[in-house]
Design a protein around this motif. Structure first.
Motif, PDB file in Angstrom:
ATOM      1  N   MET A  96       0.834  -1.197   0.000  1.00 25.24           N
ATOM      2  CA  MET A  96       0.000   0.000   0.000  1.00 25.24           C
ATOM      3  C   MET A  96       0.868   1.247   0.000  1.00 25.24           C
ATOM      4  N   THR A  97       0.445   2.246  -0.731  1.00 22.98           N
ATOM      5  CA  THR A  97       1.207   3.486  -0.830  1.00 22.98           C
ATOM      6  C   THR A  97       0.527   4.596  -0.048  1.00 22.98           C
ATOM      7  N   LEU A  98       1.283   5.657   0.177  1.00 24.19           N
ATOM      8  CA  LEU A  98       0.746   6.817   0.873  1.00 24.19           C
ATOM      9  C   LEU A  98      -0.414   7.434   0.096  1.00 24.19           C
ATOM     10  N   THR A  99      -0.326   7.388  -1.234  1.00 30.21           N
ATOM     11  CA  THR A  99      -1.404   7.945  -2.071  1.00 30.21           C
ATOM     12  C   THR A  99      -2.713   7.211  -1.835  1.00 30.21           C
ATOM     13  N   GLU A 100      -2.663   5.890  -1.694  1.00 27.84           N
ATOM     14  CA  GLU A 100      -3.881   5.114  -1.451  1.00 27.84           C
ATOM     15  C   GLU A 100      -4.474   5.426  -0.085  1.00 27.84           C
ATOM     16  N   VAL A 101      -3.596   5.636   0.917  1.00 29.14           N
ATOM     17  CA  VAL A 101      -4.074   6.032   2.240  1.00 29.14           C
ATOM     18  C   VAL A 101      -4.787   7.375   2.157  1.00 29.14           C
ATOM     19  N   ALA A 102      -4.181   8.309   1.447  1.00 32.54           N
ATOM     20  CA  ALA A 102      -4.773   9.643   1.310  1.00 32.54           C
ATOM     21  C   ALA A 102      -6.120   9.583   0.597  1.00 32.54           C
ATOM     22  N   ARG A 103      -6.195   8.739  -0.447  1.00 27.64           N
ATOM     23  CA  ARG A 103      -7.444   8.626  -1.204  1.00 27.64           C
ATOM     24  C   ARG A 103      -8.566   8.102  -0.303  1.00 27.64           C
ATOM     25  N   ARG A 104      -8.258   7.047   0.494  1.00 31.23           N
ATOM     26  CA  ARG A 104      -9.309   6.501   1.359  1.00 31.23           C
ATOM     27  C   ARG A 104      -9.708   7.489   2.438  1.00 31.23           C
ATOM     28  N   ALA A 105      -8.747   8.258   2.940  1.00 34.65           N
ATOM     29  CA  ALA A 105      -9.045   9.221   4.012  1.00 34.65           C
ATOM     30  C   ALA A 105      -9.635  10.512   3.473  1.00 34.65           C
ATOM     31  N   GLU A 106      -9.661  10.650   2.123  1.00 31.65           N
ATOM     32  CA  GLU A 106     -10.192  11.846   1.478  1.00 31.65           C
ATOM     33  C   GLU A 106      -9.426  13.101   1.888  1.00 31.65           C
ATOM     34  N   VAL A 107      -8.081  12.963   1.876  1.00 30.30           N
ATOM     35  CA  VAL A 107      -7.210  14.102   2.133  1.00 30.30           C
ATOM     36  C   VAL A 107      -6.112  14.093   1.072  1.00 30.30           C
ATOM     37  N   SER A 108      -5.287  15.115   1.060  1.00 28.76           N
ATOM     38  CA  SER A 108      -4.175  15.156   0.110  1.00 28.76           C
ATOM     39  C   SER A 108      -3.032  14.259   0.600  1.00 28.76           C
ATOM     40  N   PRO A 109      -2.188  13.768  -0.317  1.00 35.88           N
ATOM     41  CA  PRO A 109      -1.019  12.988   0.105  1.00 35.88           C
ATOM     42  C   PRO A 109      -0.124  13.758   1.072  1.00 35.88           C
ATOM     43  N   THR A 110      -0.047  15.074   0.898  1.00 32.47           N
ATOM     44  CA  THR A 110       0.779  15.878   1.811  1.00 32.47           C
ATOM     45  C   THR A 110       0.222  15.830   3.231  1.00 32.47           C
ATOM     46  N   THR A 111      -1.104  15.974   3.341  1.00 36.29           N
ATOM     47  CA  THR A 111      -1.731  15.897   4.670  1.00 36.29           C
ATOM     48  C   THR A 111      -1.520  14.526   5.287  1.00 36.29           C
ATOM     49  N   ALA A 112      -1.708  13.487   4.493  1.00 39.24           N
ATOM     50  CA  ALA A 112      -1.498  12.128   4.999  1.00 39.24           C
ATOM     51  C   ALA A 112      -0.061  11.948   5.476  1.00 39.24           C
ATOM     52  N   SER A 113       0.887  12.488   4.728  1.00 43.03           N
ATOM     53  CA  SER A 113       2.293  12.378   5.104  1.00 43.03           C
ATOM     54  C   SER A 113       2.562  13.083   6.423  1.00 43.03           C
ATOM     55  N   PHE A 114       2.014  14.297   6.586  1.00 50.43           N
ATOM     56  CA  PHE A 114       2.223  15.030   7.835  1.00 50.43           C
ATOM     57  C   PHE A 114       1.669  14.260   9.024  1.00 50.43           C
ATOM     58  N   VAL A 115       0.482  13.684   8.878  1.00 48.27           N
ATOM     59  CA  VAL A 115      -0.140  12.945   9.981  1.00 48.27           C
ATOM     60  C   VAL A 115       0.691  11.727  10.351  1.00 48.27           C
ATOM     61  N   LEU A 116       1.080  10.941   9.341  1.00 48.35           N
ATOM     62  CA  LEU A 116       1.789   9.681   9.613  1.00 48.35           C
ATOM     63  C   LEU A 116       3.216   9.901  10.080  1.00 48.35           C
ATOM     64  N   ASN A 117       3.759  11.100   9.845  1.00 44.56           N
ATOM     65  CA  ASN A 117       5.096  11.422  10.343  1.00 44.56           C
ATOM     66  C   ASN A 117       5.055  12.170  11.665  1.00 44.56           C
ATOM     67  N   GLY A 118       3.844  12.295  12.238  1.00 44.43           N
ATOM     68  CA  GLY A 118       3.719  12.887  13.555  1.00 44.43           C
ATOM     69  C   GLY A 118       3.885  14.385  13.611  1.00 44.43           C
ATOM     70  N   ARG A 119       3.718  15.056  12.506  1.00 41.72           N
ATOM     71  CA  ARG A 119       3.867  16.504  12.496  1.00 41.72           C
ATOM     72  C   ARG A 119       2.689  17.152  13.216  1.00 41.72           C
ATOM     73  N   LEU A 120       2.977  17.910  14.255  1.00 41.65           N
ATOM     74  CA  LEU A 120       1.933  18.579  15.034  1.00 41.65           C
ATOM     75  C   LEU A 120       1.901  20.076  14.792  1.00 41.65           C
ATOM     76  N   ASP A 121       2.815  20.564  13.939  1.00 42.94           N
ATOM     77  CA  ASP A 121       2.904  21.999  13.702  1.00 42.94           C
ATOM     78  C   ASP A 121       2.096  22.450  12.485  1.00 42.94           C
ATOM     79  N   MET A 122       1.290  21.532  11.929  1.00 41.39           N
ATOM     80  CA  MET A 122       0.487  21.864  10.761  1.00 41.39           C
ATOM     81  C   MET A 122      -0.988  21.979  11.167  1.00 41.39           C
ATOM     82  N   ARG A 123      -1.723  22.803  10.436  1.00 37.84           N
ATOM     83  CA  ARG A 123      -3.140  22.995  10.758  1.00 37.84           C
ATOM     84  C   ARG A 123      -3.951  21.891  10.097  1.00 37.84           C
TER      85      ARG A 123
END
Length: 345
Positions: free
Chosen positions: A1-28
């Protein structure tokens, strides 16, 4: 499974999915979107590409254990087991490299580990001694294991050999021995274990108004132990107790005592160090102070990773609080068996 597929299922952008899965808390990112990404990753069985993440974050969740010969030594191999357990407990992988004291091999191994961007190094030795720590790893997170370096202010993890000497002598004193206690084994001041064990033995004997009756110098091997104890017994003297520098010497001492018709512990008590397999195989079973190699390996890796962990061994936390150039002295437990008894009357 790729990050793009995760983003598609979550209905968010790949960038948002990446920030969440990398634990970034400084993003809105809304909590609802964050939960959708986590849920999608779980449902799809998504696992991040750790190599790519390491290139971005400079954190690879890998550590390297560089040693002389500990991986192939039966006692010191426990250092590897303890190190592995600690690394896995904190979701790190452990690379193990054995140099056989060859500087060229050591240099190549270190370069390989640096190419893999390990997060830190544990530099270890089979027996406790001063070490020449390679320049290439001094600029990285580093813990010394079973070795020291006077010119380097980093944590050191060492066995508490002096306390071990106190334990060995204390076992005989507690059984009632005050006289006729002999130390068996060659005393080499440059050898850390020999020096520290003798200091501990003398400390506790002096504190309880006793002293060694003498020393029987020999190499730390069964044949040498047998020969020196046999020679001593042929003088007509009989020791009340023997403190052997290791279990191999104790094996030779057992053979000499039993060949002379002496009972262990009825005539002579025996205590030793290492707690190798010999200690349980001998008859009677041998009282011995254990080498703490497993705990040493575990503590060294925990100490290396402690700056990124809120949890850990209390001993490690105390050392980290005290300063980076402290020594963590690892206890050596006394394994009491049937080779120690009261003095014969």
């Amino acid at each position: 499974m790729t990050l793009t597929e995760v983003a598609r299922r979550a209905e968010v952008s790949p960038t948002t999915a990446s920030f969440v899965l990398n634990g970034r808390l400084d993003m809105r990112i809304s909590e609802d979107a964050r939960q959708r990404v986590v849920r999608a990753a779980h449902e799809l069985g998504y696992r991040p590409n750790l190599v790519s993440r390491g290139l971005r974050t400079k954190i690879t969740h890998t550590v390297a254990l560089v040693s002389d010969t500990i991986a192939t030594e039966p006692y010191a191999g426990e250092i590897v087991h303890g190190s592995l357990a600690a690394a896995l407990a904190q979701e790190h992988l452990l690379y193990v490299g054995e140099t056989e004291d060859d500087p060229e091999v050591e240099a190549r191994l270190i370069e390989h580990f640096l190419d893999r961007q390990v997060d830190g190094f544990v530099y270890a030795a089979m027996y406790t001694r001063p070490a020449r720590v390679p320049t290439r790893i001094r600029e990285h997170p580093l813990v010394l294991l079973n070795c020291t370096a006077e010119d380097l202010a980093v944590p050191r993890v060492l066995p508490d050999e002096r306390a071990a000497g106190r334990s060995a002598a204390g076992a005989l004193l507690d059984a009632g021995h005050r006289e006729g206690i002999y130390l068996v084994g060659e005393q080499i001041p440059a050898v850390f274990a020999a020096r520290e064990r003798l200091e501990g033995i003398n400390e506790v004997l002096h504190a309880r108004s006793a002293a060694l009756a003498g020393s029987l110098a020999c190499k730390w091997w069964p044949e040498a132990g047998y020969e020196v104890v046999s020679r001593f017994l042929r003088t007509g003297r009989r020791p009340g107790a023997l403190i052997c520098y290791n279990d191999r010497i104790a094996l030779g001492a057992y053979q000499a005592l039993q060949e002379a018709g002496l009972d262990i512990p009825g005539d002579t008590s025996v205590v030793s160090f290492d707690d190798s397999d010999l200690a349980s195989w001998l008859r009677p079973k041998l009282t011995s102070v254990a080498l703490p190699h497993y705990d040493m390996g575990r503590i060294a890796v925990e100490l290396l990773l402690s700056e990124r962990s809120d949890e850990g061994d209390g001993l490690v936390d105390a050392a980290a609080d005290a300063g980076v150039d402290d020594v963590v002295w690892v206890p050596m437990p006394l394994r009491q068996r049937a080779s120690v008894g009261p003095p014969s009357r």
